[in-house]
Design a protein around this motif. Structure first.
Motif, mmCIF file in Angstrom:
data_model
loop_
_atom_site.group_PDB
_atom_site.id
_atom_site.type_symbol
_atom_site.label_atom_id
_atom_site.label_comp_id
_atom_site.label_asym_id
_atom_site.label_seq_id
_atom_site.Cartn_x
_atom_site.Cartn_y
_atom_site.Cartn_z
ATOM 1 N N LYS A 54 0.841 -1.199 0.000
ATOM 2 C CA LYS A 54 0.000 0.000 0.000
ATOM 3 C C LYS A 54 0.873 1.245 0.000
ATOM 4 O O LYS A 54 0.617 2.190 -0.740
ATOM 5 C CB LYS A 54 -0.915 0.020 1.228
ATOM 6 C CG LYS A 54 -2.109 -0.871 1.128
ATOM 7 C CD LYS A 54 -2.960 -0.740 2.386
ATOM 8 C CE LYS A 54 -4.135 -1.676 2.383
ATOM 9 N NZ LYS A 54 -4.922 -1.551 3.610
ATOM 10 N N ARG A 56 3.936 1.514 -1.061
ATOM 11 C CA ARG A 56 4.641 1.605 -2.351
ATOM 12 C C ARG A 56 3.721 2.175 -3.436
ATOM 13 O O ARG A 56 4.137 2.988 -4.248
ATOM 14 C CB ARG A 56 5.137 0.221 -2.735
ATOM 15 C CG ARG A 56 6.098 0.218 -3.853
ATOM 16 C CD ARG A 56 6.749 -1.121 -3.983
ATOM 17 N NE ARG A 56 7.709 -1.035 -5.064
ATOM 18 C CZ ARG A 56 8.326 -2.042 -5.572
ATOM 19 N NH1 ARG A 56 8.116 -3.245 -5.117
ATOM 20 N NH2 ARG A 56 9.178 -1.880 -6.551
ATOM 21 N N LYS A 57 2.472 1.732 -3.446
ATOM 22 C CA LYS A 57 1.510 2.237 -4.440
ATOM 23 C C LYS A 57 1.274 3.727 -4.241
ATOM 24 O O LYS A 57 1.166 4.477 -5.198
ATOM 25 C CB LYS A 57 0.196 1.463 -4.356
ATOM 26 C CG LYS A 57 0.295 0.069 -4.932
ATOM 27 C CD LYS A 57 -1.008 -0.687 -4.801
ATOM 28 C CE LYS A 57 -0.857 -2.102 -5.311
ATOM 29 N NZ LYS A 57 -2.083 -2.883 -5.160
ATOM 30 N N LYS A 60 4.260 5.632 -5.710
ATOM 31 C CA LYS A 60 4.222 5.672 -7.176
ATOM 32 C C LYS A 60 3.219 6.712 -7.640
ATOM 33 O O LYS A 60 3.462 7.450 -8.583
ATOM 34 C CB LYS A 60 3.866 4.303 -7.746
ATOM 35 C CG LYS A 60 5.003 3.320 -7.729
ATOM 36 C CD LYS A 60 4.607 2.017 -8.371
ATOM 37 C CE LYS A 60 5.737 1.026 -8.329
ATOM 38 N NZ LYS A 60 5.365 -0.253 -8.941
#
Length: 71
Positions: A54, A56-57, A60
């Motif tokens: 979560k 990391r998303k 991004k």
């Protein structure tokens, strides 16, 4: 004492792992009293993996928004 100075980076690595509460295995490979390399294996629970993904998303998504240019 000479070997301890030569391995200073690995002392820093262990400090960092302790600070972030690393849970896993670390293997050091010695040659002539110096650490030449290491291998790390981290263990994570399912909820820890979910949180990491979560996070990391979100990173991004933020990179995409900040990386836009008008033109």
């Amino acid at each position: 004492m000479k070997a301890a100075r030569a391995n200073e980076e690995y002392h820093d690595l262990l400090d960092d792992l302790a600070e972030r509460r690393f849970f896993g295995e670390v293997t050091f490979f010695f040659q002539g009293g110096n650490i030449e390399s290491n291998r790390m294996s981290e263990r994570n629970t399912k909820s820890e993996v979910r949180e990491k993904m979560k996070s990391r998303k979100r990173q991004k998504f933020l990179k995409t928004l900040t990386g836009r240019t008008n033109g």
